[in-house]
Scaffold this active site. Sequence first.
Site, short mmCIF file in Angstrom:
data_model
loop_
_atom_site.label_atom_id
_atom_site.label_comp_id
_atom_site.label_asym_id
_atom_site.label_seq_id
_atom_site.Cartn_x
_atom_site.Cartn_y
_atom_site.Cartn_z
N LYS A 48 53.64 55.36 31.78
CA LYS A 48 54.78 55.95 31.06
C LYS A 48 56.08 55.38 31.59
CE LYS A 48 54.82 60.02 34.10
NZ LYS A 48 56.08 59.75 34.78
N LYS B 89 54.76 61.78 39.50
CA LYS B 89 55.53 60.54 39.59
C LYS B 89 56.96 60.74 39.07
CE LYS B 89 52.01 58.16 41.09
NZ LYS B 89 51.23 59.32 41.53
N ASP B 90 57.82 59.78 39.40
CA ASP B 90 59.22 59.85 39.02
C ASP B 90 59.40 59.74 37.51
OD1 ASP B 90 58.87 58.29 41.73
OD2 ASP B 90 60.80 59.29 41.85
N LYS B 91 60.51 60.31 37.02
CA LYS B 91 60.83 60.18 35.60
C LYS B 91 61.48 58.83 35.30
CE LYS B 91 63.61 61.90 31.79
NZ LYS B 91 64.69 62.82 31.35
N ARG C 157 67.27 52.42 40.38
CA ARG C 157 66.96 52.81 39.00
C ARG C 157 68.09 52.49 38.02
NH1 ARG C 157 62.78 56.88 40.42
NH2 ARG C 157 63.31 57.75 42.45
#
Length: 423
Positions: A58, A87-89, A29
């Site tokens: 998003k 879901k992941d940010k 990330r």
Amino acid sequence: MMPSPYPLEKDLGMRYYASDSPGIGGRLRSSPEDFVVEELPLPISDPNGPYLICRLTKKNWELQQAVKEIAKHLGISHRRIAWAGTKDKNAVTTQFISIYDVTPEAVGLVRIKDILLEVVGRSQHPLSLGDLAGNRFDIVIRDCNPEELAKRVQAATEAVSAGVPNYYGLQRFGVVRPVTHIVGEEILKGNYEGAVVTYIGRTYPLETETAQRARRNFAETRDARAALADLPIQMTYERAMANHLVANPGDYAGALRVLPPKLLSLLVSAFQSYLFNCALSSRIDAGFSLTEPEVGDRLLFANGREDIVSSRNRQAALMQIRRGRCRIALFIPGSEPMASHGPMDEIMQDLMEKSGITAEDFERASRFVETKFAGTLRAISLSADVQADISGESVRLRFTLPPGHYATTVCREFMKADPYVMI
């Protein structure tokens, strides 16, 4: 199997890697675009239903916050919005949500930065957790160790194909503050003050000093008014709890109930996830295999059927596992009585006894949270066919996982790195 050297992983029960080969290191990330998740939906049931099904894409949005923002733009309660998976940010994610009693035209007017909503159909029922076919991932790990990189990638690819420990990943417990299971344990014990103080007051090193100071002050003083003044404005849940305590001194149960119902239930189920991780690592401690069954092991078949391994059917069970028709599974306790069939059930019961948690505690938490916490089976191994490509010191991984499985569990087998570089 190789033990993890990282204290945070040990604290969360994630104590082993499947392979003994060195990891590739690196960082996840570096940008949200390096972690792309696409939810694979189940068929939509009824085009005339009252629930509008929308595709939500998003970037760098936490799901609960995104849902609240969408609800605000639609002029509705966020409780009318449901989803199949969290879901992941720090990622670019595509998933499906259901919205009760809104028009496609209203959804078409929603304009939010880094959020795209597309109407795809209708249903008679809202989405609920697990209502998906799986998730497709496209992940880039950057700044990897260049030494024998191709060899290390190959070793990890083979390990994941054969099966790695199916741990609940770090994000299940909170990325910056892995605290959800601790709060959940306090709720299970009926210690609502302890749960609130942990949620608001427990500090972790990745937060700002301002945030840590505000948390420490609340933990030491229980002064909700001061906390409301000190907590950063973006800490909406902590501030909502503190605001409730200002208006209702000492009502810690009520302070917990200001949290969204889904979040409140996730706190309790996070403790179940923690139990699973610990029991799985204890199985590895005991020298048992992830893929070769022991007498008393539980089996979970692809169609949901369950079975128990006996001395009579053990060879047949091994054959079924090798053919991919079932996996060894652990029973995660809940409000229902737990029967003991073998050593893994005994390990889980011992963990429950050490924590002081009983089935009755789960039943009480079910009433408090208004969510049923039944026992469930979860496979102990996770396997995936990973397409891995190397470009300089970056490695791109593409793979698909079933619902409820964590991409970071795959990534950690490749990286074998500090979990804080994976968030």
